[in-house]
Design a protein around this motif. Structure first.
Motif, PDB file in Angstrom:
ATOM      1  N   ILE A  20      23.513  23.965  58.743  1.00 23.04           N
ATOM      2  CA  ILE A  20      24.768  23.213  59.277  1.00 23.04           C
ATOM      3  C   ILE A  20      25.134  23.543  60.738  1.00 23.04           C
ATOM      4  O   ILE A  20      25.472  22.968  61.667  1.00 23.04           O
ATOM      5  N   GLN A  21      24.592  25.041  60.940  1.00 20.87           N
ATOM      6  CA  GLN A  21      25.089  25.543  62.388  1.00 20.87           C
ATOM      7  C   GLN A  21      23.936  24.871  63.296  1.00 20.87           C
ATOM      8  O   GLN A  21      24.156  24.672  64.272  1.00 20.87           O
ATOM      9  N   LEU A  22      22.795  24.826  62.878  1.00 21.07           N
ATOM     10  CA  LEU A  22      21.811  24.092  63.796  1.00 21.07           C
ATOM     11  C   LEU A  22      22.121  22.663  63.967  1.00 21.07           C
ATOM     12  O   LEU A  22      22.015  22.124  65.106  1.00 21.07           O
ATOM     13  N   GLY A  23      22.627  21.725  63.133  1.00 25.22           N
ATOM     14  CA  GLY A  23      23.037  20.493  63.252  1.00 25.22           C
ATOM     15  C   GLY A  23      24.382  20.571  64.235  1.00 25.22           C
ATOM     16  O   GLY A  23      24.385  19.567  64.895  1.00 25.22           O
ATOM     17  N   LYS A  24      25.250  21.187  64.020  1.00 26.50           N
ATOM     18  CA  LYS A  24      26.550  21.304  64.835  1.00 26.50           C
ATOM     19  C   LYS A  24      26.107  21.738  66.306  1.00 26.50           C
ATOM     20  O   LYS A  24      26.770  21.372  67.118  1.00 26.50           O
ATOM     21  N   ARG A  25      25.322  22.703  66.558  1.00 19.28           N
ATOM     22  CA  ARG A  25      25.023  23.493  67.706  1.00 19.28           C
ATOM     23  C   ARG A  25      24.068  22.705  68.496  1.00 19.28           C
ATOM     24  O   ARG A  25      23.975  22.751  69.695  1.00 19.28           O
ATOM     25  N   ILE A  26      22.894  22.315  67.960  1.00 22.01           N
ATOM     26  CA  ILE A  26      21.796  21.989  68.653  1.00 22.01           C
ATOM     27  C   ILE A  26      21.243  20.601  68.122  1.00 22.01           C
ATOM     28  O   ILE A  26      21.168  19.684  69.274  1.00 22.01           O
ATOM     29  N   CYS A  27      20.981  20.513  66.923  1.00 25.07           N
ATOM     30  CA  CYS A  27      20.477  19.105  66.519  1.00 25.07           C
ATOM     31  C   CYS A  27      21.434  18.203  66.251  1.00 25.07           C
ATOM     32  O   CYS A  27      21.896  17.755  65.170  1.00 25.07           O
ATOM     33  N   LYS A  28      22.339  17.782  67.193  1.00 27.61           N
ATOM     34  CA  LYS A  28      23.612  17.036  67.285  1.00 27.61           C
ATOM     35  C   LYS A  28      23.046  15.464  67.007  1.00 27.61           C
ATOM     36  O   LYS A  28      21.883  15.130  67.329  1.00 27.61           O
TER      37      LYS A  28
END
Length: 224
Positions: A190-198
């Motif tokens: 979820i952090q990857l999705g919010k920060r980078i993989c938008k």
């Protein structure tokens, strides 16, 4: 890629290893769904969160739990009282009916105690795969990777898991994710999705797993 179009198992392992090093895991501030202190209120809050902004879900939850905090207390409320309390979360008529059915089933089949297994939770009215996994992970402390919009998008793009629904993605991901990663995998993804993989502008150049990602490689991974 595998025949299924997904990353091979060795690459799945590598993805989670890298994410475990690059992304924050479960923090001390991580609480039950929407910050609720017990399994019953966690389930109700999850039900209220469907198609609702977090801020509106919080308002509805506070108003409802100010009136009742147990299934027996909830069933003692009138339809109008429940609807008025949860109005900020939207779909309040349907959600009020679902809450009543959930509470009645909980009392009739479980003596008012929320099941602490995925199978038990999924058998409850109004509880889907995402809600079940969130309650299992946050409230009961079980190893489960809950799949929300962010996690689903990341899984499809990288090639960790795919499916027509978030529930199917969660099912595939549960089979493919290494056991050691299931405790905190939700937080890394979820952090990857919010920060980078938008959703609109993924920052692939900053991604710790970009060289393994099918979306970045242009292999036709579903974007979403």
């Amino acid at each position: 890629m595998t025949d299924s179009g997904l990353l091979p198992p060795d690459n799945v392992e590598t993805v989670f290893r890298r994410l475990s090093e690059a992304m924050p895991g479960r923090s001390e501030r991580a609480k039950g769904p929407k910050g609720q202190p017990d399994a019953f209120r966690s389930c109700i809050s999850c039900m209220l969160s469907a198609q609702s902004l977090d801020s509106n879900t919080a308002k509805a939850s506070r108003a409802l739990f100010a009136l009742a905090q147990t299934p027996t207390g909830m069933l003692a409320l009138s339809d109008a009282e429940i609807i008025d309390a949860i109005r900020p979360a939207g779909l309040y008529n349907n959600k009020a009916r679902a809450i009543r059915r959930f509470c009645r089933q909980l009392l009739d089949e479980h003596d008012g105690v929320v099941p602490d297994t995925r199978k038990g939770l999924l058998a409850m009215h109004g509880i889907g795969r995402k809600c079940a996994d969130i309650v299992l992970s946050f409230t009961f402390g079980h190893d489960a990777i809950a799949v929300d919009t962010h996690v689903g998008r990341v899984c499809r793009r990288i090639g960790l898991a795919r499916g027509p629904t978030e529930a199917k993605i969660a099912e595939v991901l549960d089979e493919r994710a290494p056991g050691w990663a299931k405790e905190e995998g939700h937080f890394w993804l979820i952090q990857l999705g919010k920060r980078i993989c938008k959703s609109r502008r993924p920052q692939c150049g900053r991604c710790p797993v970009g060289d393994l990602c099918q979306y970045h490689a242009g292999e036709g991974a579903s974007d979403g």
